[in-house]
Motif scaffolding. Sequence first.
Motif, short mmCIF file in Angstrom:
data_model
loop_
_atom_site.label_atom_id
_atom_site.label_comp_id
_atom_site.label_asym_id
_atom_site.label_seq_id
_atom_site.Cartn_x
_atom_site.Cartn_y
_atom_site.Cartn_z
N CYS A 1 -88.25 -48.89 -91.31
CA CYS A 1 -87.72 -49.91 -90.40
C CYS A 1 -88.19 -49.62 -88.98
O CYS A 1 -88.10 -48.48 -88.51
N PRO A 2 -88.70 -50.64 -88.27
CA PRO A 2 -89.13 -50.41 -86.88
C PRO A 2 -88.00 -49.81 -86.03
O PRO A 2 -86.84 -50.19 -86.18
N ARG A 3 -88.37 -48.88 -85.18
CA ARG A 3 -87.39 -48.33 -84.24
C ARG A 3 -87.06 -49.39 -83.19
O ARG A 3 -87.85 -50.30 -82.94
N PHE A 4 -85.92 -49.25 -82.56
CA PHE A 4 -85.53 -50.25 -81.58
C PHE A 4 -86.51 -50.33 -80.40
O PHE A 4 -86.71 -51.40 -79.83
N ASP A 5 -87.16 -49.22 -80.07
CA ASP A 5 -88.13 -49.28 -78.96
C ASP A 5 -89.43 -49.98 -79.37
O ASP A 5 -90.29 -50.23 -78.52
N GLU A 6 -89.56 -50.31 -80.67
CA GLU A 6 -90.70 -51.08 -81.15
C GLU A 6 -90.39 -52.57 -81.26
O GLU A 6 -91.24 -53.35 -81.69
N LEU A 7 -89.19 -52.95 -80.87
CA LEU A 7 -88.74 -54.34 -80.95
C LEU A 7 -88.44 -54.88 -79.56
O LEU A 7 -88.21 -54.11 -78.62
N ARG A 8 -88.44 -56.19 -79.45
CA ARG A 8 -88.08 -56.84 -78.18
C ARG A 8 -87.11 -57.99 -78.47
O ARG A 8 -87.22 -58.67 -79.49
N TYR A 9 -86.20 -58.18 -77.53
CA TYR A 9 -85.21 -59.25 -77.61
C TYR A 9 -85.67 -60.38 -76.70
O TYR A 9 -85.90 -60.17 -75.50
N LEU A 10 -85.82 -61.56 -77.27
CA LEU A 10 -86.28 -62.73 -76.52
C LEU A 10 -85.14 -63.72 -76.33
O LEU A 10 -84.40 -64.00 -77.27
N GLU A 11 -85.02 -64.22 -75.12
CA GLU A 11 -84.15 -65.36 -74.84
C GLU A 11 -85.06 -66.48 -74.36
O GLU A 11 -85.84 -66.29 -73.41
N VAL A 12 -85.00 -67.62 -75.03
CA VAL A 12 -85.96 -68.70 -74.77
C VAL A 12 -85.28 -70.06 -74.74
O VAL A 12 -84.31 -70.31 -75.46
N ASP A 13 -85.83 -70.94 -73.93
CA ASP A 13 -85.43 -72.34 -73.99
C ASP A 13 -86.03 -72.98 -75.23
O ASP A 13 -87.14 -72.63 -75.65
N HIS A 14 -85.30 -73.92 -75.82
CA HIS A 14 -85.88 -74.76 -76.85
C HIS A 14 -85.22 -76.12 -76.79
O HIS A 14 -84.11 -76.28 -76.26
N LEU A 15 -85.92 -77.10 -77.31
CA LEU A 15 -85.43 -78.47 -77.31
C LEU A 15 -84.60 -78.71 -78.57
O LEU A 15 -85.05 -78.41 -79.68
N GLY A 16 -83.38 -79.22 -78.41
CA GLY A 16 -82.57 -79.56 -79.56
C GLY A 16 -82.96 -80.90 -80.13
O GLY A 16 -83.72 -81.66 -79.51
N PHE A 17 -82.43 -81.24 -81.29
CA PHE A 17 -82.74 -82.52 -81.92
C PHE A 17 -82.15 -83.70 -81.15
O PHE A 17 -82.57 -84.84 -81.36
N ASP A 18 -81.20 -83.42 -80.27
CA ASP A 18 -80.64 -84.48 -79.43
C ASP A 18 -81.39 -84.64 -78.12
O ASP A 18 -81.00 -85.43 -77.26
N GLY A 19 -82.47 -83.88 -77.94
CA GLY A 19 -83.27 -83.96 -76.74
C GLY A 19 -82.79 -83.08 -75.61
O GLY A 19 -83.42 -83.01 -74.56
N ALA A 20 -81.67 -82.38 -75.82
CA ALA A 20 -81.13 -81.50 -74.79
C ALA A 20 -81.79 -80.12 -74.86
O ALA A 20 -82.16 -79.65 -75.94
N VAL A 21 -81.92 -79.48 -73.72
CA VAL A 21 -82.49 -78.13 -73.67
C VAL A 21 -81.40 -77.11 -74.00
O VAL A 21 -80.29 -77.17 -73.46
N ARG A 22 -81.71 -76.23 -74.92
CA ARG A 22 -80.76 -75.20 -75.34
C ARG A 22 -81.38 -73.81 -75.15
O ARG A 22 -82.58 -73.68 -74.94
N ARG A 23 -80.54 -72.80 -75.25
CA ARG A 23 -80.99 -71.42 -75.12
C ARG A 23 -80.91 -70.75 -76.48
O ARG A 23 -79.89 -70.84 -77.17
N GLY A 24 -82.00 -70.11 -76.87
CA GLY A 24 -82.03 -69.44 -78.16
C GLY A 24 -82.41 -67.99 -78.02
O GLY A 24 -82.78 -67.52 -76.93
N GLU A 25 -82.33 -67.24 -79.11
CA GLU A 25 -82.65 -65.82 -79.10
C GLU A 25 -83.41 -65.45 -80.36
O GLU A 25 -83.21 -66.03 -81.43
#
Length: 201
Positions: free
Chosen positions: A38-62
């Motif tokens: 299993c990758p060590r935690f220092d080999e991973l990154r946590y992303l927080e990103v904008d994405h478009l929802g199906f209703d056209g609103a901008v949402r925050r994802g991870e």
Amino acid sequence: MSALLSPPRRRFVGHAQPVPPTVRARMEGCSWKDEPACPRFDELRYLEVDHLGFDGAVRRGELVVAAVVAPAALALMRRLFELGFPIRSLRLVDDFGADDDASMAADNGSAFNYRLVAGTQVLSMHGRGLAIDLNPVENPWVVGERVVPAAGTAYLDRTDVRPGMIVRPGPVVAALRELDWEWGGDWRHARDYHHVVWARR
């Protein structure tokens, strides 16, 4: 109908960082296992990103991905956002107990999950943090007569293009190719329409 919605007017916002302690606590014993492969935690990154929802609103994802692909994952999320490609949900698979079937049934997009390829003893690309799933209901996994998730049967006709579907030819597949991501919809042994894998592995 198109796979896309109107692109957002606002600019994409997304960033990658080392996995924070609060996120690590969510993952330990769930998507992350204390096993040698299993990758060590220092080999991973946590992303927080904008994405478009199906209703056209901008949402925050991870997402959690391998550190080596974090810039490429951000570039992909940015391109999908700018295209107006809607994504139903981007939550860590840990919110579903690291149960891939439950995450897919919820139409959730996810990335890292230390697990084997279904029905094999082979480590999944998700287990290395090199793959991302997008809209599993609109883009199901099809092997013979089996369709996962079951709700994906409504999207088996890939010529009936609706929002959130990844089809060839199309702008999302073109973006994947340009940004060096391999699309599971091109596979011959199965059609994994929601699955994209970093091609430079």
